[in-house]
Design a protein around this motif. Sequence first.
Motif, PDB file in Angstrom:
ATOM      1  N   VAL A 179      72.604  25.643  41.699  1.00 18.10           N
ATOM      2  CA  VAL A 179      73.554  26.408  40.873  1.00 18.10           C
ATOM      3  C   VAL A 179      74.699  26.941  41.722  1.00 18.10           C
ATOM      4  CG1 VAL A 179      73.797  28.602  39.601  1.00 18.10           C
ATOM      5  CG2 VAL A 179      71.947  27.021  39.019  1.00 18.10           C
ATOM      6  N   THR A 180      74.367  27.566  42.834  1.00 11.62           N
ATOM      7  CA  THR A 180      75.437  28.173  43.654  1.00 11.62           C
ATOM      8  C   THR A 180      76.311  27.090  44.296  1.00 11.62           C
ATOM      9  OG1 THR A 180      73.721  28.466  45.338  1.00 11.62           O
ATOM     10  CG2 THR A 180      74.408  30.416  44.154  1.00 11.62           C
ATOM     11  N   PHE A 181      75.701  25.963  44.654  1.00 12.75           N
ATOM     12  CA  PHE A 181      76.479  24.868  45.269  1.00 12.75           C
ATOM     13  C   PHE A 181      77.529  24.364  44.277  1.00 12.75           C
ATOM     14  CE2 PHE A 181      77.047  20.301  46.174  1.00 12.75           C
ATOM     15  CZ  PHE A 181      77.475  20.373  47.491  1.00 12.75           C
ATOM     16  N   PHE A 182      77.100  24.060  43.036  1.00 11.30           N
ATOM     17  CA  PHE A 182      78.039  23.480  42.070  1.00 11.30           C
ATOM     18  C   PHE A 182      79.036  24.505  41.549  1.00 11.30           C
ATOM     19  CE2 PHE A 182      75.095  19.906  42.043  1.00 11.30           C
ATOM     20  CZ  PHE A 182      76.016  18.885  42.194  1.00 11.30           C
TER      21      PHE A 182
ATOM     22  N   ILE B 191      84.498  26.765  41.232  1.00  8.12           N
ATOM     23  CA  ILE B 191      85.408  27.895  41.508  1.00  8.12           C
ATOM     24  C   ILE B 191      86.585  27.434  42.357  1.00  8.12           C
ATOM     25  CG2 ILE B 191      85.585  30.065  42.826  1.00  8.12           C
ATOM     26  CD1 ILE B 191      82.665  30.619  41.872  1.00  8.12           C
ATOM     27  N   GLU B 192      86.276  26.607  43.334  1.00  8.19           N
ATOM     28  CA  GLU B 192      87.334  26.181  44.254  1.00  8.19           C
ATOM     29  C   GLU B 192      88.395  25.329  43.552  1.00  8.19           C
ATOM     30  OE1 GLU B 192      86.911  25.406  48.878  1.00  8.19           O
ATOM     31  OE2 GLU B 192      86.479  23.633  47.685  1.00  8.19           O
ATOM     32  N   ARG B 193      87.973  24.597  42.511  1.00  9.06           N
ATOM     33  CA  ARG B 193      88.910  23.729  41.790  1.00  9.06           C
ATOM     34  C   ARG B 193      89.936  24.541  41.012  1.00  9.06           C
ATOM     35  NH1 ARG B 193      85.598  18.951  38.904  1.00  9.06           N
ATOM     36  NH2 ARG B 193      84.760  17.979  40.767  1.00  9.06           N
ATOM     37  N   ARG B 194      89.502  25.715  40.560  1.00  8.33           N
ATOM     38  CA  ARG B 194      90.409  26.549  39.759  1.00  8.33           C
ATOM     39  C   ARG B 194      91.276  27.383  40.676  1.00  8.33           C
ATOM     40  NH1 ARG B 194      89.831  24.269  34.813  1.00  8.33           N
ATOM     41  NH2 ARG B 194      87.653  23.670  34.608  1.00  8.33           N
TER      42      ARG B 194
ATOM     43  N   ILE C 178      85.996  31.463  52.462  1.00 10.98           N
ATOM     44  CA  ILE C 178      85.534  30.185  53.032  1.00 10.98           C
ATOM     45  C   ILE C 178      85.791  29.064  52.022  1.00 10.98           C
ATOM     46  CG2 ILE C 178      83.699  31.093  54.541  1.00 10.98           C
ATOM     47  CD1 ILE C 178      81.737  30.277  52.238  1.00 10.98           C
ATOM     48  N   LYS C 179      85.721  27.835  52.540  1.00 12.54           N
ATOM     49  CA  LYS C 179      85.847  26.686  51.644  1.00 12.54           C
ATOM     50  C   LYS C 179      84.471  26.346  51.102  1.00 12.54           C
ATOM     51  CE  LYS C 179      90.078  24.438  52.753  1.00 12.54           C
ATOM     52  NZ  LYS C 179      90.696  25.055  51.603  1.00 12.54           N
ATOM     53  N   ALA C 180      84.437  25.821  49.880  1.00 10.18           N
ATOM     54  CA  ALA C 180      83.140  25.434  49.313  1.00 10.18           C
ATOM     55  C   ALA C 180      82.543  24.297  50.134  1.00 10.18           C
ATOM     56  CB  ALA C 180      83.319  25.002  47.871  1.00 10.18           C
ATOM     57  N   GLU C 181      81.239  24.367  50.310  1.00 11.06           N
ATOM     58  CA  GLU C 181      80.537  23.359  51.106  1.00 11.06           C
ATOM     59  C   GLU C 181      80.440  22.055  50.312  1.00 11.06           C
ATOM     60  OE1 GLU C 181      79.409  23.314  54.287  1.00 11.06           O
ATOM     61  OE2 GLU C 181      78.959  21.247  53.718  1.00 11.06           O
TER      62      GLU C 181
END
Lengths: 299, 474
Positions: free
Chosen positions: B64-67, B72-75, B152-155
């Motif tokens: 859940v947190t990964f996706f 979030i990063e896309r928006r 940070i950037k999403a992993e």
Amino acid sequence: MAIMMMVDLAVGMAAGLLRQRAPGGVTHKAEYIRQRADEELVIVGSSRASHHIVPRILRDSLGVSVYNAGMDGMGIVYNYGVLLQLLRHGGVRTVIYELTPWNDYLTDDNGQYLPNLRNAYGVPGVDSLFWSVDPSERIKMMSGLYRVNSMLPRLGFDNLSAATDTLWGYEPLWSRYAGASRLQEEDPSVSGKYEYDPLKIDLLKKFIRTCRERNIQLVFSVSPYLDRNYSYRYGMALAEKERVPVVTFRSEPQFFEDISLYQDPSHLNNTGAELYTRWLVGKLKPILADSPGAGRDTI
Amino acid sequence: MIFNSFQFVWLFPLIFVLYWGCSRLWPGRRAGDVAKYFLLAVSYGLYAQWSVPYTLILFGVTLVTFFFALLIERRKAFGRKKYIIWAGVSLTLFPLLVFKYFNFITGAGASVLQWIGIDAAPPALEWVVPLGLSFYTFQALGYLWDVYYAKIKAERNFGDYMLFVAFFPQILCGPISRPDELLPQIKSPREFDYTRAVSGLKYLLWGMFLKVVLADRLGIYVDTIYAEPLKYSGSSSLLASICYSLQIYGDFAGYSFMALGVARLLGFDIIKNFNRPYLATSVSAFWKRWNISLTRWLTTYIYIPLGGSRCGKLRTYRNIMLTFLVSGIWHGANWTFIFWGVIHGAAQCVEKFLGWNMAPRGKWSVLPRILFTFVIVNFAWIFFRLPTIGEGWEVIRHIFSSPAAPYIHPTTFFHLAVAVPIVVAADVMREFTPGILAGLNRYTVVRWSAYVILLTLILTFGVLDSGQFIYVSF
């Protein structure tokens, strides 16, 4: 590593010496059972055995040598180890087993019964008791330091204590209980929820079988208590099935009416223990007269 | 796998050899990947050893947190991101709410209904709380918030992220690592570092001593007294409360040091979670030394977003109280933990109001301040340890009303006489005379004597029954 091995060896040897030289206390008792105990009648069980049954009275009344091998907090895991040690010395003809449900067939931490048996690890059969409780004991017991784990203070105290041979293992309690009786009839809906320990039950059955094979008269005893938290249903059923005679205080009102006989709800004081032992003698005599080795007895 | 178990004694050396063996067997960059996936398999395997179904919860929180972090990063716009983060946070917190707080919430609801005259029997779940649930949930939530705030950037690598959440040395009791600390270490290949490994072994040894010799020995006395506190004298309750303060320190700091040691042996650096907390000169300072990673998490994701201390005095006090309310709730689903959090929050508000949260000026005021702080923390632990607030008050009243001599079991206190002076001396020397300790540390004889003595004490005086750590249940 080499330093630790030397320390391990040295501590192990020193502890062995301290064990053998202890004149009193639990250390002396455990060593006596391992090395010499050859009495004809032996009492085993928890603190309710060691504080409740007076060997002097049994000896004087029954005319046999008696030793009380009861030990605080101990149950079948320890008691079976004691039986194995007694069998090496011969002598034992009667065993009075003070049943304590939590220690003898209900589930709790079986590891707590092993420290008092560590001195007898070399006795045939005792080592496998350790492994049945926890297979890793096979490796742990190689360490001299582990063998004295949690025992050093007691080794020290017992080496400084006075000799207690005159009491034949009996440990009297002297104070008086100030509270009220909490004794109740056993509630089957509560005792039905208890968890039974397969290892303890297996050892309890082995204990009974071994006594039968060796012609040793086994008697289960339920000595007085005022506490409500005991569940004897399983023990009584097993005794009936295996035809082990049971002596229970429940038939004698004095033991649950007179709280001055107690030190706390689970333990009699010395007055109570002497009274109970005298009462016990009366119950034991007919049982021992009918026992398999009755011809050898002096009653 | 708990660090004070026999399984750890034989399994960890095997993990250590295989882990570093991976680095030797595969050349170049692949070595790091193989070692990393080996650690991931070990982490999940050890968790599954406790419970396979609950491993799915760990995996679910990770997924859940990964996706959600990727979403979030896309928006770019914060408006949309807000909905996504709250959806992600709600989903991540769901297992925690169900397993840990369901009975508490429904019980409290039923009490309110009863109060207004409606009799309701709430359903009760009798599920065991997954091990380390609060710790790995907070670690994963921290990652999600960091991506939200663009720290940070999403992993992108799911394997790396799985290891970040499930890293076995810290999954049961923390410390709660930040993604910018642990993820870069997971990504970079590691070389075996002898000095780091030796320091890891030292932490492991000290942590084991704190746990099995100090905490578990004290636990025996504490359990005896607190089982029936009124049966013993008030001074016994006071002594038990001090013993509990030391027990919980030995237990939790012991685990944290062992986790730090194991991580270092595997080439990772994680946060040192304890820094001699009972030598703090204020409750505020205590929280900079006790469970440092949780304090940091609460400060970063609760206190500062609420406005921190850069707002009016009253709002600052409110922020402190709310932060420690969350801290109390995090520790457990019981009013006692909430009350404990309120005591700590209130004490810090009072300190801030009186200006006592600053370091003491003169060296003579240090000791009284340390003792005063210890008294407050110690009394707060009474509520933390006992099952109800009422029983906590009863014990405190008993302490002051029944001053007879304390119950002292000679064997227990023989053990205490060994462990407590060593821990006190070590912490006091590290705090006030680090130069002397460093000087002594230079001599091989002194160093090795200390190792041998600690190991001997662990084997002879330690409670070696693989007893569970207190904080595992949080």
